[in-house]
Design a protein around this motif. Structure first.
Motif, PDB file in Angstrom:
ATOM      1  N   LEU A  15       0.821  -1.208   0.000  1.00 54.64           N
ATOM      2  CA  LEU A  15       0.000   0.000   0.000  1.00 54.64           C
ATOM      3  C   LEU A  15       0.856   1.259   0.000  1.00 54.64           C
ATOM      4  O   LEU A  15       0.495   2.267  -0.607  1.00 54.64           O
ATOM      5  CB  LEU A  15      -0.925  -0.006   1.218  1.00 54.64           C
ATOM      6  N   ILE A  16       1.996   1.212   0.687  1.00 58.94           N
ATOM      7  CA  ILE A  16       2.899   2.371   0.650  1.00 58.94           C
ATOM      8  C   ILE A  16       3.330   2.640  -0.790  1.00 58.94           C
ATOM      9  O   ILE A  16       3.336   3.783  -1.254  1.00 58.94           O
ATOM     10  CB  ILE A  16       4.131   2.130   1.536  1.00 58.94           C
ATOM     11  N   GLY A  17       3.701   1.563  -1.495  1.00 62.88           N
ATOM     12  CA  GLY A  17       4.111   1.731  -2.878  1.00 62.88           C
ATOM     13  C   GLY A  17       2.979   2.195  -3.760  1.00 62.88           C
ATOM     14  O   GLY A  17       3.145   3.072  -4.618  1.00 62.88           O
ATOM     15  N   GLU A  18       1.811   1.629  -3.555  1.00 61.70           N
ATOM     16  CA  GLU A  18       0.654   1.961  -4.386  1.00 61.70           C
ATOM     17  C   GLU A  18       0.230   3.413  -4.207  1.00 61.70           C
ATOM     18  O   GLU A  18      -0.188   4.080  -5.161  1.00 61.70           O
ATOM     19  CB  GLU A  18      -0.498   1.019  -4.017  1.00 61.70           C
ATOM     20  N   HIS A  19       0.353   3.918  -2.980  1.00 61.77           N
ATOM     21  CA  HIS A  19      -0.090   5.278  -2.663  1.00 61.77           C
ATOM     22  C   HIS A  19       1.103   6.170  -2.324  1.00 61.77           C
ATOM     23  O   HIS A  19       0.983   7.087  -1.507  1.00 61.77           O
ATOM     24  CB  HIS A  19      -1.077   5.233  -1.499  1.00 61.77           C
ATOM     25  N   ARG A  20       2.225   5.911  -2.962  1.00 62.26           N
ATOM     26  CA  ARG A  20       3.460   6.588  -2.587  1.00 62.26           C
ATOM     27  C   ARG A  20       3.387   8.105  -2.764  1.00 62.26           C
ATOM     28  O   ARG A  20       3.981   8.847  -1.965  1.00 62.26           O
ATOM     29  CB  ARG A  20       4.650   6.020  -3.359  1.00 62.26           C
ATOM     30  N   ALA A  21       2.652   8.580  -3.758  1.00 58.00           N
ATOM     31  CA  ALA A  21       2.561  10.029  -3.961  1.00 58.00           C
ATOM     32  C   ALA A  21       1.833  10.707  -2.807  1.00 58.00           C
ATOM     33  O   ALA A  21       2.293  11.720  -2.271  1.00 58.00           O
ATOM     34  CB  ALA A  21       1.864  10.334  -5.284  1.00 58.00           C
ATOM     35  N   LEU A  67       0.048   9.581   9.303  1.00 56.48           N
ATOM     36  CA  LEU A  67      -0.847   9.774   8.162  1.00 56.48           C
ATOM     37  C   LEU A  67      -2.264  10.048   8.659  1.00 56.48           C
ATOM     38  O   LEU A  67      -2.663   9.542   9.718  1.00 56.48           O
ATOM     39  CB  LEU A  67      -0.849   8.532   7.269  1.00 56.48           C
ATOM     40  N   PRO A  68      -3.064  10.802   7.925  1.00 54.01           N
ATOM     41  CA  PRO A  68      -4.458  11.033   8.347  1.00 54.01           C
ATOM     42  C   PRO A  68      -5.242   9.725   8.351  1.00 54.01           C
ATOM     43  O   PRO A  68      -4.966   8.811   7.566  1.00 54.01           O
ATOM     44  CB  PRO A  68      -4.983  12.010   7.289  1.00 54.01           C
ATOM     45  N   PHE A  69      -6.244   9.639   9.225  1.00 51.03           N
ATOM     46  CA  PHE A  69      -6.986   8.395   9.396  1.00 51.03           C
ATOM     47  C   PHE A  69      -7.673   7.938   8.112  1.00 51.03           C
ATOM     48  O   PHE A  69      -7.858   6.752   7.907  1.00 51.03           O
ATOM     49  CB  PHE A  69      -8.016   8.533  10.519  1.00 51.03           C
ATOM     50  N   GLY A  70      -8.032   8.848   7.234  1.00 53.38           N
ATOM     51  CA  GLY A  70      -8.713   8.452   6.013  1.00 53.38           C
ATOM     52  C   GLY A  70      -7.800   7.889   4.943  1.00 53.38           C
ATOM     53  O   GLY A  70      -8.286   7.370   3.934  1.00 53.38           O
ATOM     54  N   HIS A  71      -6.497   7.964   5.153  1.00 56.21           N
ATOM     55  CA  HIS A  71      -5.565   7.471   4.134  1.00 56.21           C
ATOM     56  C   HIS A  71      -5.559   5.944   4.139  1.00 56.21           C
ATOM     57  O   HIS A  71      -5.549   5.315   5.205  1.00 56.21           O
ATOM     58  CB  HIS A  71      -4.161   8.007   4.417  1.00 56.21           C
ATOM     59  N   PRO A  72      -5.547   5.302   2.960  1.00 53.70           N
ATOM     60  CA  PRO A  72      -5.591   3.834   2.918  1.00 53.70           C
ATOM     61  C   PRO A  72      -4.460   3.155   3.678  1.00 53.70           C
ATOM     62  O   PRO A  72      -4.665   2.109   4.283  1.00 53.70           O
ATOM     63  CB  PRO A  72      -5.506   3.525   1.412  1.00 53.70           C
ATOM     64  N   VAL A  73      -3.265   3.732   3.661  1.00 55.21           N
ATOM     65  CA  VAL A  73      -2.149   3.125   4.396  1.00 55.21           C
ATOM     66  C   VAL A  73      -2.397   3.224   5.897  1.00 55.21           C
ATOM     67  O   VAL A  73      -2.217   2.259   6.636  1.00 55.21           O
ATOM     68  CB  VAL A  73      -0.813   3.788   4.019  1.00 55.21           C
TER      69      VAL A  73
END
Length: 243
Positions: A15-21, A67-73
């Motif tokens: 997930l870190i890689g997928e949402h890296r931006a 990270l904010p709670f709404g972030h997938p990671v």
């Protein structure tokens, strides 16, 4: 190696890689640089050293907790429980692959899912991260942040106390950590929680206290005051050191 723990860590790294931006954007430059340093430390540990791998993974998680709670990671972090079982060498291999991915140009925010070749997996992981919160831990008697502060004489609760961020209802402090009535935190609980790294992995620490323990012959939380403190400390030490 515990396949469940390894799978949870692998999903977190993916997930870190997928949402890296958006991870980089949300953390900011300084904290993102720290995340890279923690990942490099994970890559560098011996893959067969369970204790070193576990601590390195916990270091990665500690940065991601901002990270904010709404972030997938962020939503998936609480499913990664390392106390009862180490993540194994899969975590080191996954971190190595992730570092190679992070060295490539990041996709524009909002395009991560399509670029990763895994449409909608981020949303699925966010849903899974929330759903993976163990109901039995949330059902256990707990104090609110204000009640915990009152038990601590009006001071902020010690960081060693298990603090569970419930999906709804704010922070919860499992009540077993406090002496009966209006008592303050048990010293042995603080000592064991330090061993279990409860400030980094509160769900794993709570699961240890509230689950049956064959070494102790019962649930550790229920044995507070009934067993010598050092017996509880010994059981936690044996777990952490892999004895």
């Amino acid at each position: 190696m515990n396949e469940g723990s390894a799978g949870e860590v692998g999903r977190m790294l993916a997930l870190i890689g997928e949402h890296r931006a958006t991870v980089r954007e949300a953390l900011g430059d300084a904290r993102y640089a720290e995340l890279l340093a923690r990942l490099e430390a994970l890559v560098a540990v011996p893959a067969d050293d369970d204790r070193a791998v576990r601590r390195a993974v916990q270091g990665v998680r500690l940065v991601l907790l901002e990270l904010p709670f709404g972030h997938p990671v962020r939503a998936a972090l609480d499913s990664v429980r390392l106390v009862s079982a180490p993540p194994g060498p899969t975590a080191v291999a996954g971190a190595r692959e992730l570092m190679a991915l992070l060295a490539s140009p990041s996709p524009a925010p909002g395009r991560e899912d399509s670029d990763s070749g895994a449409p909608d997996s981020g949303a699925d992981a966010a849903e899974a991260g929330t759903g993976d919160v163990p109901d039995e831990l949330l059902r256990a008697p707990a104090l609110s942040a204000d009640e915990a502060r009152a038990r601590c004489g009006g001071a902020a609760p010690p960081p060693e106390l298990i603090r569970l961020a419930a999906p709804h209802g704010g922070d919860r402090y499992p009540e077993f950590q406090f002496a009966a009535g209006s008592g303050t935190p048990y010293e042995v609980v603080l000592e064991v929680n330090r061993l279990l790294l409860a400030d980094i992995d509160p769900w794993g620490a709570a699961a240890w206290w509230l689950s049956g323990n064959t070494w102790l012959g019962g649930t550790p939380a229920a044995l507070l005051g009934r067993l010598p403190d050092q017996q509880l400390v010994g059981a936690a030490t044996a777990l952490v050191e892999g004895d």
